[in-house]
Design a protein around this motif. Structure first.
Motif, mmCIF file in Angstrom:
data_model
loop_
_atom_site.group_PDB
_atom_site.id
_atom_site.type_symbol
_atom_site.label_atom_id
_atom_site.label_comp_id
_atom_site.label_asym_id
_atom_site.label_seq_id
_atom_site.Cartn_x
_atom_site.Cartn_y
_atom_site.Cartn_z
ATOM 1 N N ASP A 103 0.783 -1.137 -0.102
ATOM 2 C CA ASP A 103 0.004 -0.050 0.048
ATOM 3 C C ASP A 103 0.798 1.403 0.058
ATOM 4 O OD1 ASP A 103 -2.967 1.125 0.107
ATOM 5 O OD2 ASP A 103 -1.777 1.969 2.073
ATOM 6 N N ALA A 106 2.509 1.634 -3.533
ATOM 7 C CA ALA A 106 1.547 2.294 -4.373
ATOM 8 C C ALA A 106 1.068 3.743 -4.138
ATOM 9 C CB ALA A 106 0.150 1.662 -4.425
ATOM 10 N N TRP A 112 -4.166 8.704 -8.350
ATOM 11 C CA TRP A 112 -4.849 7.565 -8.257
ATOM 12 C C TRP A 112 -6.592 8.165 -8.256
ATOM 13 C CZ3 TRP A 112 -3.297 3.187 -9.238
ATOM 14 C CH2 TRP A 112 -1.862 2.453 -9.038
ATOM 15 N N ARG A 120 -6.991 1.217 -7.695
ATOM 16 C CA ARG A 120 -5.415 1.222 -7.038
ATOM 17 C C ARG A 120 -5.058 -0.105 -6.995
ATOM 18 N NH1 ARG A 120 -2.817 5.174 -2.163
ATOM 19 N NH2 ARG A 120 -1.508 3.666 -1.481
ATOM 20 N N SER A 121 -5.455 -1.094 -6.023
ATOM 21 C CA SER A 121 -5.059 -2.204 -5.653
ATOM 22 C C SER A 121 -4.820 -3.106 -7.060
ATOM 23 C CB SER A 121 -5.879 -3.018 -4.898
ATOM 24 O OG SER A 121 -7.215 -3.283 -5.327
ATOM 25 N N ALA A 124 -1.696 -1.641 -9.192
ATOM 26 C CA ALA A 124 -0.499 -1.863 -8.673
ATOM 27 C C ALA A 124 -0.201 -3.303 -8.562
ATOM 28 C CB ALA A 124 -0.617 -1.476 -7.347
#
Length: 296
Positions: A103, A106, A112, A120-121, A124
């Motif tokens: 996290d 990222a 974002w 985002r997740s 990344a």
């Protein structure tokens, strides 16, 4: 003479010498045999589709501001009279090793979108998958090319790489004269790892043996394309891949649909000297300025 097809290499067995031979002959090769690629791609692409479906006012806060390397949302369709009918989102992340967790790593990117929540997740995770693959590929290429060992960290740990999703808009009406989904070009960087939809009636073409050839993706494959900086790093042994994305045919049997492609543009450290450019950054910024800029 009919152009040769794009070679297909299984990464489970392919050697650096085979990668070099394929790129030397065709400037691009299909890669298969990647275990996590499909699941990571599907999740990231779903979040990208959700983002592009938002109204412009919700995408505008993360729009590229026109300075520095491309990043964030870029409405290329709004960049001039012969603008390409597309939009894209692009990001770059640093080496993840110094960061305590995924996290915080990222969080090194500051544009974002707030929606969808999983953007985002998923981006990344796919970025990291492609970064690791790029490290493997350039390491194998370096061995086969007998490149100086001192060169390699700039292409691996210190790499500068962009993850980009291109959204080519459905062309309900004929495009303006001169407007094409993506004109003929070579990529700026070292290598490109590309996934793209196979669209009937129009899509990716590569120049092979002097002729434009449709590029049709096999299932679960990525296209590895050589860019300008790899051509220079290889001393001209590997040619940069010239390609374009054509407009769909306008015919009753061809549905005019959106098209998506997912691109990982791998570069060495932008401050590394490569070829005739003073640094990789010099070449990247010069090519970028010659391509898409915001209207003044």
């Amino acid at each position: 003479m009919k152009p040769a097809p794009v070679p297909v290499l299984d990464l489970a067995t392919a050697t650096g010498a085979e990668l070099v031979a394929g790129l030397q002959s065709s400037s691009c090769v299909f890669l298969t045999g990647m275990a996590t690629f499909g699941a990571d791609l599907a999740a990231m692409l779903a979040s990208a589709r959700a983002f592009f479906a938002l109204p412009e006012r919700e995408k505008s806060p993360v729009r590229w501001d026109g300075t520095g390397p491309w990043q964030g949302w870029q409405p290329v369709y709004d960049s001039g009279p012969a603008a390409s009918p597309m939009e894209r989102f692009e990001l770059a992340l640093p080496d993840p090793d110094p960061f305590p967790d995924a996290d915080e790593w990222a969080g090194a990117f500051g544009q974002w979108p707030g929606h969808p929540a999983e953007f985002r997740s998923t981006w990344a995770r796919y970025y990291r998958t492609m970064r690791e693959l790029a490290n493997h590929l350039v390491t194998e290429l370096a061995k086969a090319l007998s490149a100086p060992a001192a060169d390699l960290p700039a292409w691996t740990a210190r790499q500068h790489s962009n993850l980009c999703v291109n959204h080519y808009l459905a062309q309900a009406e004929p495009p303006e004269p001169g407007a094409i989904r993506s004109g003929a070009h070579t990529d700026i960087g070292g290598i490109t790892l590309l996934w793209a939809e196979n669209n009937p009636g129009g899509g990716l073409e590569a120049r092979l043996d002097g002729a434009w050839v449709p590029v049709v993706f096999p299932p679960d494959a990525l296209l590895l394309q050589a860019g300008d900086l790899l051509r220079w790093w290889s001393g001209g042994l590997i040619p940069a891949n010239e390609h374009r994305v054509i407009n769909p045919r306008r015919a009753p049997d061809v549905e005019q649909t959106d098209r998506y492609s997912v691109v990982f543009f791998h570069h060495p450290d932008l401050d590394a000297p490569v070829g005739p450019a003073a640094t990789a950054r010099t070449h990247v910024m010069r090519r970028q300025q010659d391509s898409y800029t915001l209207p003044s």
